[in-house]
Design an enzyme around this catalytic site. Sequence first.
Site, PDB file in Angstrom:
ATOM      1  N   GLY A  29       0.827  -1.211   0.000  1.00 23.56           N
ATOM      2  CA  GLY A  29       0.000   0.000   0.000  1.00 23.56           C
ATOM      3  C   GLY A  29       0.855   1.251   0.000  1.00 23.56           C
ATOM      4  N   SER A  30       0.189   2.409  -0.053  1.00 24.17           N
ATOM      5  CA  SER A  30       0.931   3.669  -0.173  1.00 24.17           C
ATOM      6  C   SER A  30       1.707   3.985   1.106  1.00 24.17           C
ATOM      7  CB  SER A  30      -0.025   4.808  -0.525  1.00 24.17           C
ATOM      8  OG  SER A  30      -1.048   4.902   0.434  1.00 24.17           O
ATOM      9  N   ASP A  79       2.542  -3.344   8.283  1.00 26.83           N
ATOM     10  CA  ASP A  79       1.594  -3.136   7.187  1.00 26.83           C
ATOM     11  C   ASP A  79       0.611  -2.011   7.524  1.00 26.83           C
ATOM     12  OD1 ASP A  79       0.282  -3.461   4.787  1.00 26.83           O
ATOM     13  OD2 ASP A  79      -0.404  -5.503   5.167  1.00 26.83           O
ATOM     14  N   ALA A  81      -3.485  -0.364   6.796  1.00 24.76           N
ATOM     15  CA  ALA A  81      -4.837  -0.919   6.913  1.00 24.76           C
ATOM     16  C   ALA A  81      -5.830   0.074   6.328  1.00 24.76           C
ATOM     17  CB  ALA A  81      -5.172  -1.197   8.373  1.00 24.76           C
ATOM     18  N   LYS A  92      -8.660  -4.891   5.867  1.00 22.56           N
ATOM     19  CA  LYS A  92      -7.566  -4.773   4.934  1.00 22.56           C
ATOM     20  C   LYS A  92      -7.983  -5.316   3.568  1.00 22.56           C
ATOM     21  CE  LYS A  92      -3.403  -5.666   5.997  1.00 22.56           C
ATOM     22  NZ  LYS A  92      -3.080  -4.462   5.208  1.00 22.56           N
ATOM     23  N   GLY A  93      -7.165  -5.016   2.568  1.00 26.31           N
ATOM     24  CA  GLY A  93      -7.443  -5.585   1.253  1.00 26.31           C
ATOM     25  C   GLY A  93      -7.851  -4.579   0.208  1.00 26.31           C
ATOM     26  N   GLY A  94      -7.801  -3.291   0.572  1.00 30.91           N
ATOM     27  CA  GLY A  94      -8.100  -2.263  -0.422  1.00 30.91           C
ATOM     28  C   GLY A  94      -7.195  -2.397  -1.643  1.00 30.91           C
ATOM     29  N   GLY A  95      -5.972  -2.830  -1.388  1.00 28.96           N
ATOM     30  CA  GLY A  95      -5.013  -3.021  -2.489  1.00 28.96           C
ATOM     31  C   GLY A  95      -5.041  -4.434  -3.053  1.00 28.96           C
ATOM     32  N   GLU A 101      -1.160 -10.883   3.016  1.00 28.66           N
ATOM     33  CA  GLU A 101      -1.004 -10.037   4.205  1.00 28.66           C
ATOM     34  C   GLU A 101      -1.430 -10.802   5.462  1.00 28.66           C
ATOM     35  OE1 GLU A 101      -1.618  -5.670   2.111  1.00 28.66           O
ATOM     36  OE2 GLU A 101      -3.349  -6.635   2.981  1.00 28.66           O
TER      37      GLU A 101
HETATM   38  C1  5RP Z   1      -3.609  -3.676   0.795  1.00 29.51           C
HETATM   39  C2  5RP Z   1      -3.981  -3.168   2.143  1.00 29.51           C
HETATM   40  C3  5RP Z   1      -3.411  -1.858   2.557  1.00 29.51           C
HETATM   41  O1  5RP Z   1      -2.744  -2.030   3.765  1.00 29.51           O
HETATM   42  C4  5RP Z   1      -4.526  -0.875   2.745  1.00 29.51           C
HETATM   43  O2  5RP Z   1      -5.284  -0.803   1.565  1.00 29.51           O
HETATM   44  C5  5RP Z   1      -3.984   0.506   3.140  1.00 29.51           C
HETATM   45  O3  5RP Z   1      -3.414   1.125   2.035  1.00 29.51           O
HETATM   46  P1  5RP Z   1      -2.775   2.573   2.093  1.00 29.51           P
HETATM   47  O4  5RP Z   1      -1.536   2.488   2.917  1.00 29.51           O
HETATM   48  O5  5RP Z   1      -2.489   2.869   0.642  1.00 29.51           O
HETATM   49  O6  5RP Z   1      -3.789   3.520   2.677  1.00 29.51           O
HETATM   50  O7  5RP Z   1      -4.683  -3.777   2.888  1.00 29.51           O
HETATM   51  O8  5RP Z   1      -4.242  -4.881   0.500  1.00 29.51           O
END
Ligand code: 5RP
Length: 223
Positions: A29-30, A79, A81, A92-95, A101
């Site tokens: 993620g970012s 990680d 979230a 989690k799982g937006g990406g 993970e």
């Molecule tokens: C990827 C995730 C990321 O941890 C979650 O989407 C947070 O992303 P970001 O740091 O870009 O806000 O779960 O599967």
Amino acid sequence: MDLISLKRAAAEAALAYVPKGCVLGVGTGSTMIYFIRGLKRGWVRGAVPSSKGTERALRKRGIRVLDLNQAKKVRLYVDGADEVNPSLQLMKGGGGALTREKILASAAKKFICIVDGSKLVKRLGKFPIPLEVVPMARDQVAREVRKMGGRPVWRRDFVTDNGGEILDVHGWKVADPVRMERRLEAIPGVICAGVFGKRRADLLLVGTPQGVEKFISVTGIRW
Ligand code: 5RP
């Protein structure tokens, strides 16, 4: 302060917790991109990435990449979230990297979650629950989820690093994350649910305009 600066502040704070010479699990993620940028070459013995994207970022930084089967013991997993509740349970799982993970979070001795303050919620579920599914079972899983009262939306044109597909389930406030995780992962065809109820974070670092706030879960782990 903008969200980017808050993510970066949380990521930089997490670097102080990485033991020299350890095997490190690295999330996706970012926020994690800032963490990877801060990792010094030669500091960790090796890093196990949770996605192909993270693997590329680690290699670019000159960090030795390990496969989980080679690594055996992962000392720390870091990680981001999409949501965090007061018990440090996560969405989690937006990406789309949720399965790897969750595997790394459960393999690791310690799990540090890094977020900006916008990710804190009383209850998980405003963010739709991602489900990684076996592609041939997608519609069947969607039917089961509808029977349970959820509204699944297929993340079209997205294939996970495992060859899976994603259904994002809307419409649920998650009162009991452990129960919800168990119910969803019991549906045949579901590989992983984005609710991290059982394996919560041990330490949460939150970037806020006032600085990085630290929350420790009651797991008995010493920091
Ligand atoms: C990827 C995730 C990321 O941890 C979650 O989407 C947070 O992303 P970001 O740091 O870009 O806000 O779960 O599967």
